[in-house]
Design a protein around this motif. Sequence first.
Motif, PDB file in Angstrom:
ATOM      1  N   SER A  33      34.641  68.708 -23.210  1.00 23.46           N
ATOM      2  CA  SER A  33      34.254  69.198 -24.534  1.00 23.46           C
ATOM      3  C   SER A  33      34.627  70.668 -24.704  1.00 23.46           C
ATOM      4  O   SER A  33      34.935  71.115 -25.815  1.00 23.46           O
ATOM      5  N   ILE A  34      34.639  71.410 -23.603  1.00 21.26           N
ATOM      6  CA  ILE A  34      35.064  72.817 -23.670  1.00 21.26           C
ATOM      7  C   ILE A  34      36.589  72.908 -23.767  1.00 21.26           C
ATOM      8  O   ILE A  34      37.117  73.641 -24.607  1.00 21.26           O
ATOM      9  N   PHE A  35      37.277  72.137 -22.947  1.00 22.89           N
ATOM     10  CA  PHE A  35      38.754  72.146 -23.015  1.00 22.89           C
ATOM     11  C   PHE A  35      39.242  71.735 -24.400  1.00 22.89           C
ATOM     12  O   PHE A  35      40.249  72.246 -24.887  1.00 22.89           O
ATOM     13  N   LEU A  36      38.519  70.815 -25.027  1.00 25.81           N
ATOM     14  CA  LEU A  36      38.951  70.306 -26.330  1.00 25.81           C
ATOM     15  C   LEU A  36      38.987  71.395 -27.409  1.00 25.81           C
ATOM     16  O   LEU A  36      39.739  71.307 -28.373  1.00 25.81           O
ATOM     17  N   LYS A  37      38.197  72.435 -27.207  1.00 33.33           N
ATOM     18  CA  LYS A  37      38.204  73.538 -28.193  1.00 33.33           C
ATOM     19  C   LYS A  37      39.537  74.261 -28.209  1.00 33.33           C
ATOM     20  O   LYS A  37      39.886  74.920 -29.177  1.00 33.33           O
ATOM     21  N   TYR A  38      40.275  74.182 -27.095  1.00 30.70           N
ATOM     22  CA  TYR A  38      41.485  75.003 -26.969  1.00 30.70           C
ATOM     23  C   TYR A  38      42.751  74.168 -26.793  1.00 30.70           C
ATOM     24  O   TYR A  38      43.806  74.686 -26.459  1.00 30.70           O
ATOM     25  N   THR A  39      42.645  72.856 -27.006  1.00 28.66           N
ATOM     26  CA  THR A  39      43.823  71.999 -26.859  1.00 28.66           C
ATOM     27  C   THR A  39      43.675  70.817 -27.804  1.00 28.66           C
ATOM     28  O   THR A  39      42.609  70.612 -28.384  1.00 28.66           O
ATOM     29  N   SER A  40      44.752  70.039 -27.983  1.00 29.19           N
ATOM     30  CA  SER A  40      44.643  68.871 -28.861  1.00 29.19           C
ATOM     31  C   SER A  40      43.997  67.720 -28.093  1.00 29.19           C
ATOM     32  O   SER A  40      44.069  67.640 -26.862  1.00 29.19           O
ATOM     33  N   LEU A  41      43.371  66.820 -28.835  1.00 25.71           N
ATOM     34  CA  LEU A  41      42.723  65.660 -28.220  1.00 25.71           C
ATOM     35  C   LEU A  41      43.761  64.802 -27.494  1.00 25.71           C
ATOM     36  O   LEU A  41      43.511  64.296 -26.399  1.00 25.71           O
ATOM     37  N   GLY A  78      36.077  88.638 -14.720  1.00 29.52           N
ATOM     38  CA  GLY A  78      35.459  88.181 -15.966  1.00 29.52           C
ATOM     39  C   GLY A  78      36.451  87.577 -16.942  1.00 29.52           C
ATOM     40  O   GLY A  78      37.256  88.295 -17.536  1.00 29.52           O
ATOM     41  N   LEU A  79      36.388  86.251 -17.093  1.00 30.11           N
ATOM     42  CA  LEU A  79      37.207  85.551 -18.079  1.00 30.11           C
ATOM     43  C   LEU A  79      36.271  84.865 -19.054  1.00 30.11           C
ATOM     44  O   LEU A  79      35.212  84.378 -18.664  1.00 30.11           O
ATOM     45  N   ASN A  80      36.669  84.805 -20.323  1.00 25.89           N
ATOM     46  CA  ASN A  80      35.870  83.993 -21.236  1.00 25.89           C
ATOM     47  C   ASN A  80      36.273  82.521 -21.094  1.00 25.89           C
ATOM     48  O   ASN A  80      37.206  82.179 -20.377  1.00 25.89           O
ATOM     49  N   GLU A  81      35.514  81.680 -21.800  1.00 35.42           N
ATOM     50  CA  GLU A  81      35.685  80.228 -21.698  1.00 35.42           C
ATOM     51  C   GLU A  81      37.128  79.806 -22.031  1.00 35.42           C
ATOM     52  O   GLU A  81      37.720  78.971 -21.350  1.00 35.42           O
ATOM     53  N   GLU A  82      37.683  80.422 -23.052  1.00 31.98           N
ATOM     54  CA  GLU A  82      39.037  80.062 -23.472  1.00 31.98           C
ATOM     55  C   GLU A  82      40.063  80.471 -22.398  1.00 31.98           C
ATOM     56  O   GLU A  82      40.958  79.694 -22.058  1.00 31.98           O
ATOM     57  N   GLU A  83      39.906  81.667 -21.867  1.00 31.86           N
ATOM     58  CA  GLU A  83      40.833  82.142 -20.828  1.00 31.86           C
ATOM     59  C   GLU A  83      40.752  81.269 -19.576  1.00 31.86           C
ATOM     60  O   GLU A  83      41.774  80.950 -18.963  1.00 31.86           O
ATOM     61  N   LEU A  84      39.526  80.880 -19.234  1.00 33.72           N
ATOM     62  CA  LEU A  84      39.350  80.033 -18.052  1.00 33.72           C
ATOM     63  C   LEU A  84      39.973  78.653 -18.276  1.00 33.72           C
ATOM     64  O   LEU A  84      40.676  78.125 -17.405  1.00 33.72           O
ATOM     65  N   SER A  85      39.748  78.080 -19.454  1.00 28.74           N
ATOM     66  CA  SER A  85      40.357  76.779 -19.781  1.00 28.74           C
ATOM     67  C   SER A  85      41.876  76.860 -19.715  1.00 28.74           C
ATOM     68  O   SER A  85      42.537  75.972 -19.174  1.00 28.74           O
ATOM     69  N   ASN A  86      42.421  77.923 -20.274  1.00 26.01           N
ATOM     70  CA  ASN A  86      43.877  78.074 -20.275  1.00 26.01           C
ATOM     71  C   ASN A  86      44.429  78.261 -18.860  1.00 26.01           C
ATOM     72  O   ASN A  86      45.508  77.775 -18.540  1.00 26.01           O
ATOM     73  N   GLN A  87      43.670  78.974 -18.047  1.00 24.83           N
ATOM     74  CA  GLN A  87      44.108  79.180 -16.663  1.00 24.83           C
ATOM     75  C   GLN A  87      44.190  77.842 -15.925  1.00 24.83           C
ATOM     76  O   GLN A  87      45.179  77.549 -15.238  1.00 24.83           O
ATOM     77  N   VAL A  88      43.160  77.025 -16.064  1.00 21.80           N
ATOM     78  CA  VAL A  88      43.141  75.730 -15.372  1.00 21.80           C
ATOM     79  C   VAL A  88      44.254  74.830 -15.914  1.00 21.80           C
ATOM     80  O   VAL A  88      44.979  74.186 -15.150  1.00 21.80           O
ATOM     81  N   ALA A  89      44.423  74.815 -17.241  1.00 19.60           N
ATOM     82  CA  ALA A  89      45.463  73.965 -17.842  1.00 19.60           C
ATOM     83  C   ALA A  89      46.848  74.398 -17.374  1.00 19.60           C
ATOM     84  O   ALA A  89      47.707  73.562 -17.078  1.00 19.60           O
ATOM     85  N   SER A  90      47.066  75.697 -17.270  1.00 24.45           N
ATOM     86  CA  SER A  90      48.402  76.133 -16.867  1.00 24.45           C
ATOM     87  C   SER A  90      48.627  75.874 -15.377  1.00 24.45           C
ATOM     88  O   SER A  90      49.740  75.544 -14.965  1.00 24.45           O
TER      89      SER A  90
END
Length: 161
Positions: A33-41, A78-90
């Motif tokens: 649900s957090i990853f979905l905020k920063y990527t397409s379904l 210190g990373l925010n939620e979006e930065e952390l999601s992007n890091q894992v996705a990349s």
Amino acid sequence: MEEEILRIYNNFSINNLDTFFDELISYVNKYDSIFLKYTSLEYLDAIKKLDSKNLILGHSDDNFEIAIPFYMNQINKGLNEEELSNQVASLIWDLSAYMTDEECPSCHDSNLRLTITASKTSQIIKFCDECLYTGINGKRVDIEDDLIPASKSIVKSYLKD
Ligand SMILES: [Zn+2]
């Protein structure tokens, strides 16, 4: 969320990429649900189903033994939620999108990776991380869909030709 990814990163071993990769995918599933905020379904659904058994992992010019401690350091700073999601996705992308020996014909800064569209055709699309070039059979094409890493069987059939 942070402590958990740090634990996964801390268990990183270059000799056991399969386990590491599958833990990253489990992490994405848990926090989808957090990853979905920063990527397409569509992209997220495709990533959640990735499995180390069906992929060739670690075939790229990325040095994960340097990257993982760097990522841990970024989180500790210190990373925010979006930065952390992007890091894992990349990281998932860098591990699983097979990099060829072919230099990008557009920017010449990186080699092309083998990908397919998230809507799941088996048509290979070559992709450049640096300039976002997309090509089919050596010709530049515009792709509307999200791209996901080509599976092991698609990579193997490509390498056979
Ligand atoms: Zn390029």
